[in-house]
Design a protein around this motif. Structure first.
Motif, PDB file in Angstrom:
ATOM      1  N   TRP A 106      44.725 -24.307  -4.338  1.00  0.00           N
ATOM      2  CA  TRP A 106      43.361 -24.426  -4.875  1.00  0.00           C
ATOM      3  C   TRP A 106      43.374 -25.077  -6.259  1.00  0.00           C
ATOM      4  O   TRP A 106      42.555 -25.950  -6.556  1.00  0.00           O
ATOM      5  CB  TRP A 106      42.723 -23.035  -4.947  1.00  0.00           C
ATOM      6  N   GLY A 107      44.321 -24.675  -7.100  1.00  0.00           N
ATOM      7  CA  GLY A 107      44.377 -25.205  -8.455  1.00  0.00           C
ATOM      8  C   GLY A 107      44.915 -26.619  -8.538  1.00  0.00           C
ATOM      9  O   GLY A 107      44.525 -27.387  -9.426  1.00  0.00           O
ATOM     10  N   GLU A 108      45.813 -26.996  -7.639  1.00  0.00           N
ATOM     11  CA  GLU A 108      46.445 -28.317  -7.708  1.00  0.00           C
ATOM     12  C   GLU A 108      45.665 -29.379  -6.932  1.00  0.00           C
ATOM     13  O   GLU A 108      45.620 -30.532  -7.327  1.00  0.00           O
ATOM     14  CB  GLU A 108      47.876 -28.253  -7.154  1.00  0.00           C
ATOM     15  N   GLU A 109      45.062 -28.984  -5.824  1.00  0.00           N
ATOM     16  CA  GLU A 109      44.411 -29.953  -4.951  1.00  0.00           C
ATOM     17  C   GLU A 109      42.932 -30.124  -5.257  1.00  0.00           C
ATOM     18  O   GLU A 109      42.337 -31.145  -4.901  1.00  0.00           O
ATOM     19  CB  GLU A 109      44.598 -29.517  -3.489  1.00  0.00           C
ATOM     20  N   SER A 110      42.328 -29.152  -5.929  1.00  0.00           N
ATOM     21  CA  SER A 110      40.890 -29.241  -6.197  1.00  0.00           C
ATOM     22  C   SER A 110      40.553 -28.667  -7.571  1.00  0.00           C
ATOM     23  O   SER A 110      39.680 -27.817  -7.709  1.00  0.00           O
ATOM     24  CB  SER A 110      40.099 -28.507  -5.110  1.00  0.00           C
TER      25      SER A 110
END
Length: 286
Positions: A106-110
């Motif tokens: 969640w934090g890296e992709e969006s």
């Protein structure tokens, strides 16, 4: 080693119990001790002394972007193996691990960029590269050429990627193809997430000292955001992931330790190659 606060809402709150003398803590400390010399080599790598101006930063970014990209492939490999990404859906074998990895995805992709717009860290990095005038031609050509994970070296060769970067990619995707969760997690944690804050702090200090702030706000935002997310959130989650995957299996811990060393050596070799690329770029006539 730690517990998850059930009251957490948007993120996982970790309560580390460092004083507990558990087998998992002892193994993590052993890995930390056995990789200390390699980590010191990275913290004091000559590459940082080569980052003197925006031209050097351009040469750095045009090579480093491949590490930013293949990090996402390590992450998605873990998500594919530790969560349910196929239909029909079934519960994950280990819900705690599924939550750990989904939190990181969640934090890296969006994440959000400096304008508050949703974007992946890779796309954020490409935007920062364009801001400083670094070429994105090779990484874009590579992604167009790439057909699958067995095609990494061919696509890299066809795109004019340097030998140092190709070796780094081959190490990463060798682990992914091998398909052992604890090894992928060890490379992800000790070669990447657990290390990135230290590396980027060194780079950030150099660029601020020489170029001044905020000449390149997108690039500075990317670095500062990565330090914030990886140091405060993803690093602890990744350590928990390794601990969960290795459990009480001594062989898995030994393999995780070896992969941690190999991942750090691969990063040192990449840094050697990028330092050489920066020097080569200076010798090219304007």
């Amino acid at each position: 080693m730690s517990v998850i606060d059930p009251r957490a809402s948007n993120s996982v709150t970790l309560i580390n119990i460092q004083s507990m003398d558990t087998p998992q803590n002892r193994h993590l400390k052993r890995i930390e001790q056995s990789t200390a010399n390699l980590r010191e080599q990275l913290r004091h790598h000559p590459l940082y002394e080569e980052l003197n101006n925006v031209e050097d930063l351009r040469a750095f970014a045009s090579n480093h972007v491949f590490a930013v990209w293949d990090f996402m492939s390590l992450l998605k490999a873990l998500q594919a193996r530790l969560t349910t990404t196929t239909l029909p859906w079934r519960p994950a074998k280990n819900p705690a691990l599924a939550r750990f990895i989904n939190e990181i995805v969640w934090g890296e992709e969006s994440d959000v960029n400096e304008l508050g717009e949703p974007t992946s860290h890779f796309e954020m990095y490409l935007s920062a590269m364009r801001e400083v005038g670094a070429s994105t031609e090779r990484i874009e050509h590579f992604l167009k050429e790439l057909k699958g994970i067995a095609d990494i070296d061919r696509a890299a060769w066809a795109s004019g990627v340097s030998p140092a970067v190709r070796e780094f990619l081959n190490f990463t995707f060798g682990l992914i193809r091998e398909g052992q969760d604890h090894k992928i997690a060890a490379a992800f944690t000790f070669g990447r997430e657990d290390l990135i804050p230290d590396l980027f702090i060194a780079i950030l200090n150099r660029t601020k000292d020489r170029e001044g702030s905020p000449t390149y706000p997108k690039f500075l935002y990317y670095i500062e955001r990565h330090i914030e997310v990886d140091g405060d959130e993803h690093g602890p989650l990744s350590l928990l992931m390794v601990s969960e995957l290795c459990g009480t299996d001594e062989q898995k811990w030994a393999e995780a330790e070896q992969v941690a060393k190999d991942a750090l050596k691969a990063r040192i070799a990449l840094w050697d190659g990028i330092a050489a690329a920066i020097c080569d770029a200076r010798s090219v006539p304007a």
